[in-house]
Design a protein around this motif. Structure first.
Motif, PDB file in Angstrom:
ATOM      1  N   TYR A 314       4.135  -0.394   5.450  1.00 21.81           N
ATOM      2  CA  TYR A 314       5.134  -0.167   4.413  1.00 21.81           C
ATOM      3  C   TYR A 314       4.500   0.678   3.315  1.00 21.81           C
ATOM      4  O   TYR A 314       3.566   0.249   2.653  1.00 21.81           O
ATOM      5  CB  TYR A 314       5.627  -1.497   3.848  1.00 21.81           C
ATOM      6  CG  TYR A 314       6.781  -1.364   2.871  1.00 21.81           C
ATOM      7  CD1 TYR A 314       8.091  -1.252   3.331  1.00 21.81           C
ATOM      8  CD2 TYR A 314       6.557  -1.362   1.507  1.00 21.81           C
ATOM      9  CE1 TYR A 314       9.155  -1.139   2.445  1.00 21.81           C
ATOM     10  CE2 TYR A 314       7.611  -1.248   0.609  1.00 21.81           C
ATOM     11  CZ  TYR A 314       8.910  -1.137   1.080  1.00 21.81           C
ATOM     12  OH  TYR A 314       9.955  -1.024   0.200  1.00 21.81           O
ATOM     13  N   LYS A 315       5.008   1.869   3.095  1.00 21.37           N
ATOM     14  CA  LYS A 315       4.328   2.836   2.232  1.00 21.37           C
ATOM     15  C   LYS A 315       4.901   2.926   0.824  1.00 21.37           C
ATOM     16  O   LYS A 315       4.325   3.610  -0.031  1.00 21.37           O
ATOM     17  CB  LYS A 315       4.360   4.221   2.889  1.00 21.37           C
ATOM     18  CG  LYS A 315       3.542   4.319   4.167  1.00 21.37           C
ATOM     19  CD  LYS A 315       3.535   5.731   4.706  1.00 21.37           C
ATOM     20  CE  LYS A 315       2.562   5.905   5.857  1.00 21.37           C
ATOM     21  NZ  LYS A 315       2.870   5.071   7.008  1.00 21.37           N
ATOM     22  N   LYS A 316       5.990   2.256   0.550  1.00 21.14           N
ATOM     23  CA  LYS A 316       6.575   2.321  -0.790  1.00 21.14           C
ATOM     24  C   LYS A 316       5.818   1.382  -1.730  1.00 21.14           C
ATOM     25  O   LYS A 316       5.097   0.482  -1.287  1.00 21.14           O
ATOM     26  CB  LYS A 316       8.058   1.977  -0.715  1.00 21.14           C
ATOM     27  CG  LYS A 316       8.844   3.054   0.027  1.00 21.14           C
ATOM     28  CD  LYS A 316      10.308   2.715   0.178  1.00 21.14           C
ATOM     29  CE  LYS A 316      11.021   3.830   0.946  1.00 21.14           C
ATOM     30  NZ  LYS A 316      12.453   3.536   1.171  1.00 21.14           N
ATOM     31  N   PRO A 317       5.969   1.557  -3.048  1.00 19.58           N
ATOM     32  CA  PRO A 317       5.151   0.778  -3.980  1.00 19.58           C
ATOM     33  C   PRO A 317       5.485  -0.706  -3.982  1.00 19.58           C
ATOM     34  O   PRO A 317       6.656  -1.096  -3.970  1.00 19.58           O
ATOM     35  CB  PRO A 317       5.467   1.426  -5.343  1.00 19.58           C
ATOM     36  CG  PRO A 317       6.767   2.132  -5.151  1.00 19.58           C
ATOM     37  CD  PRO A 317       6.808   2.565  -3.728  1.00 19.58           C
ATOM     38  N   VAL A 318       4.437  -1.517  -4.029  1.00 16.15           N
ATOM     39  CA  VAL A 318       4.570  -2.976  -4.047  1.00 16.15           C
ATOM     40  C   VAL A 318       3.601  -3.540  -5.081  1.00 16.15           C
ATOM     41  O   VAL A 318       2.424  -3.165  -5.116  1.00 16.15           O
ATOM     42  CB  VAL A 318       4.264  -3.596  -2.665  1.00 16.15           C
ATOM     43  CG1 VAL A 318       4.272  -5.123  -2.751  1.00 16.15           C
ATOM     44  CG2 VAL A 318       5.275  -3.126  -1.616  1.00 16.15           C
ATOM     45  N   PHE A 319       4.101  -4.429  -5.938  1.00 20.94           N
ATOM     46  CA  PHE A 319       3.272  -5.174  -6.875  1.00 20.94           C
ATOM     47  C   PHE A 319       2.923  -6.519  -6.250  1.00 20.94           C
ATOM     48  O   PHE A 319       3.808  -7.217  -5.747  1.00 20.94           O
ATOM     49  CB  PHE A 319       4.023  -5.454  -8.188  1.00 20.94           C
ATOM     50  CG  PHE A 319       4.128  -4.291  -9.120  1.00 20.94           C
ATOM     51  CD1 PHE A 319       3.281  -4.191 -10.216  1.00 20.94           C
ATOM     52  CD2 PHE A 319       5.093  -3.307  -8.939  1.00 20.94           C
ATOM     53  CE1 PHE A 319       3.389  -3.132 -11.105  1.00 20.94           C
ATOM     54  CE2 PHE A 319       5.210  -2.245  -9.819  1.00 20.94           C
ATOM     55  CZ  PHE A 319       4.348  -2.156 -10.906  1.00 20.94           C
ATOM     56  N   ILE A 320       1.652  -6.897  -6.304  1.00 20.04           N
ATOM     57  CA  ILE A 320       1.267  -8.252  -5.944  1.00 20.04           C
ATOM     58  C   ILE A 320       0.578  -8.885  -7.147  1.00 20.04           C
ATOM     59  O   ILE A 320      -0.036  -8.188  -7.958  1.00 20.04           O
ATOM     60  CB  ILE A 320       0.339  -8.297  -4.711  1.00 20.04           C
ATOM     61  CG1 ILE A 320      -0.993  -7.594  -5.012  1.00 20.04           C
ATOM     62  CG2 ILE A 320       1.014  -7.702  -3.486  1.00 20.04           C
ATOM     63  CD1 ILE A 320      -2.053  -7.832  -3.939  1.00 20.04           C
TER      64      ILE A 320
END
Length: 596
Positions: A314-320
């Motif tokens: 998954y290449k879209k931005p993700v906040f963890i």
């Protein structure tokens, strides 16, 4: 157009904020919403989808956003035009204590035959007091209200063989509905046992396509926006857990609070595969970032590994977010699965003693190692959050937190690194009800000014956030908490500008806003001392309104600092349109309520 069975209404924090002169301070600087907290809870989305799946029509109306965007928006006229079997209002976090009840009063006056249903953390905690308000008919308690709400709506609709027809209330049915608080014909209040507390979240579906469907069904995009700026920055959330394994002292979402208030003995998690599916579904129509709520390591390393395997590519931005330090291998796996990842860590304080007293036990050395690992493995950005108003925290300690942040930024700047960004904000406006500090304030060094729902509701009308604060500590009084917040914000803004993590013009503009807010705070303090003439006090506060409104956004940092770049088309209109057409046909062919 289908008549909805349930309309979910989200009120602003203070109902008549457009007419009030209130210096809210930096209470919302580190969240996407404005100080009127126009972001509706994620539970609106899961509840709406859950009811739709069972054949009930739902609609979301974000009154707070409508009021923010249109000064001429007439709330009463808009509510008068609505038609529903029942109306649901969230009182989740306590800052909505004023607006939610005022909206309930209006709804009950305009639609006296339609039940008004409350839910949320604060509704649950204050349920015995809340049900006493004349406009409140039902409260659904707990952290997972989808199931009980469906049962209640089926009862109200009278559409099932096991439910009575609409008319006189059937108390034998009502007293069996789990988690329900209700009134009988005599006005006596009843609180059914809080027994509905699912062990997993796998029966839920965080499907934002429901929002797309409803926008078309009700021809109302404006009322569905989660917060004011959402179309420009379409950040969404993915839910991993209800409950928590940690016991942060002031948090209304801590393990002990979930246990005592929501009857949750252990956290309920969404399966890692379904979590990955939720994120991919969001990515079908949005190029904005997804914030994964909850540390994915809480259920254990196997959960995190399974999720990262399921989301890989998954290449879209993700906040963890991290609740504790993490090893290098964790970040290596995150980078492999989510190459465009951002990390958020709430350190609370640089002082390990203060952090331990708050409920976060990790050391500075451990968290600094984690920061380095994350950067080395390609983290796009790493946000560090600190707080003012903690147990054992003094004014000097707050300033030393800024010094610590400066030392870190200098170290990273020397290495040509600008991805670490510190933030600081106050614990405001309230210590959460149900938290350890709220239940045992003296034990934890807190003094509370308000205890009841009505006291908090009235406090929200105070002319500045200093008088809204429901606490002070053994180490800082209200004045010191406010002073420490503004001075720490000023210094933090300065060092970020010097380090190059924010632009010079942004730092300069923020410095001017902090100075303006500080001056306004002093003026308001002097006006509050006018006790002999309430008319003069009101007039002088009103004269400040324009300046106060200008100072209420992005006080200690520019809100844009929280955002990451979102390239290209933010919403995939082709994919969204395809989903809308499909859902439109499904809606057109769906069976209707007899009266729709």
């Amino acid at each position: 157009m289908a008549i909805p069975d349930l309309i979910l209404l989200h009120a602003p924090s203070v109902y008549d904020f457009r007419n009030k002169s209130i210096l809210y301070g930096p209470v919302s600087d580190l969240v996407p919403s404005t100080p009127v907290f126009e972001m509706y809870p994620i539970g609106f989305t899961t509840m709406a989808e859950y009811l739709e799946r069972s054949g009930l029509h739902t609609r979301i109306v974000n009154l707070a956003v409508r009021m923010l965007e249109d000064k001429s928006f007439n709330v009463e006229e808009a509510l008068r035009k609505l038609d529903a079997l029942a109306y649901g209002i969230d009182l989740h976090w306590l800052p909505h204590a004023h607006g939610s009840i005022e909206v309930a009063n209006i709804v009950k006056r305009l639609h006296p035959a339609s039940p008004v249903i409350f839910g949320g953390f604060s509704s649950t905690y204050f349920h015995r007091e809340l049900i006493q308000y004349p406009a409140v008919d039902f409260i659904v308690r707990g952290d997972s209200t989808e199931g009980p709400l469906l049962m209640l709506m089926q009862y109200l609709r009278g559409g099932g063989a096991t439910h009575p027809a609409p008319g006189a209330p059937d108390y034998q049915v009502m007293e069996k509905l789990p988690n329900l608080v209700w009134k009988d014909a005599d006005g006596s209040c009843h609180a059914n046992p809080l027994t509905y507390c699912p062990e997993t979240l796998d029966d839920l579906l965080l499907d934002y396509s429901h929002v797309l469907r409803s926008v078309v069904r009700y021809r109302d995009l404006a009322s569905y926006k989660p917060f004011r700026n959402w179309l420009q920055y379409p950040i969404t959330a993915a839910l991993t857990v209800r409950g928590c394994r940690y016991n942060c002292v002031t948090c209304g979402g801590s393990a002990c609070t979930f246990r005592s208030v929501h009857n949750r003995a252990r956290p309920a998690f969404r399966s890692p595969e379904k979590l990955a599916q939720d994120i991919r579904r969001i990515g079908e129509f949005s190029h904005g970032p997804v914030f994964v709520l909850g540390d994915i390591r809480q259920p254990g390393p196997d959960y995190a590994e399974s999720f990262l395997n399921a989301i890989a590519g998954y290449k879209k931005p993700v906040f963890i977010e991290l609740f504790d330090a993490a090893p290098r291998e964790f970040f290596r796996r995150v980078a492999q699965a989510l190459p465009n990842f951002t990390v958020e860590i709430s350190m609370e304080s640089h002082d390990e003693g203060v952090r331990r007293a708050f409920g976060r036990p990790y050391s500075n050395a451990d968290i600094e190692a984690s920061i380095n690992y994350a950067l080395e493995e390609g983290c796009q950005r790493l946000d560090l959050f600190f707080m003012v108003g903690l147990k054992k925290q003094t004014y000097q300690s707050v300033m030393e937190t800024v010094d610590y942040s400066q030392a870190m930024l200098k170290r990273y700047k020397a290495a040509g690194e600008h991805r670490v960004i510190p933030f600081i904000s106050p614990l405001a406006p309230f210590v959460d009800p149900g938290s350890q500090a709220f239940e045992q304030p003296e034990k934890h060094g807190y003094r509370l000014f308000f205890r009841t729902l009505e006291e908090h509701r009235q406090a929200l009308l105070a002319p500045s956030w200093k008088y809204v604060l429901n606490y002070e500590t053994d180490w800082m009084n209200r004045d010191q908490i406010v002073a420490a917040t503004y001075e720490a914000g000023r210094r933090m803004n300065l060092i970020k500008g010097e380090a190059g993590v924010i632009a010079a013009e942004v730092a300069e503009a923020t410095d001017l806003r902090i100075a303006q807010a500080t001056r306004l705070m002093g003026e308001i303090d002097r006006i509050v001392l006018i006790t002999h003439d309430s008319g003069e006090r009101h007039l002088r506060l009103h004269e400040l309104k324009q300046r106060v409104d200008n100072a209420n956004l992005s006080t200690v940092c520019d809100k844009s600092e929280l955002e990451i770049p979102v390239g290209g088309m933010r919403i995939n209109m082709l994919q969204a349109g395809s989903r809308i057409v499909s859902d439109w046909w499904e809606d057109l062919l769906a069976p209707r309520r007899p009266d729709s």
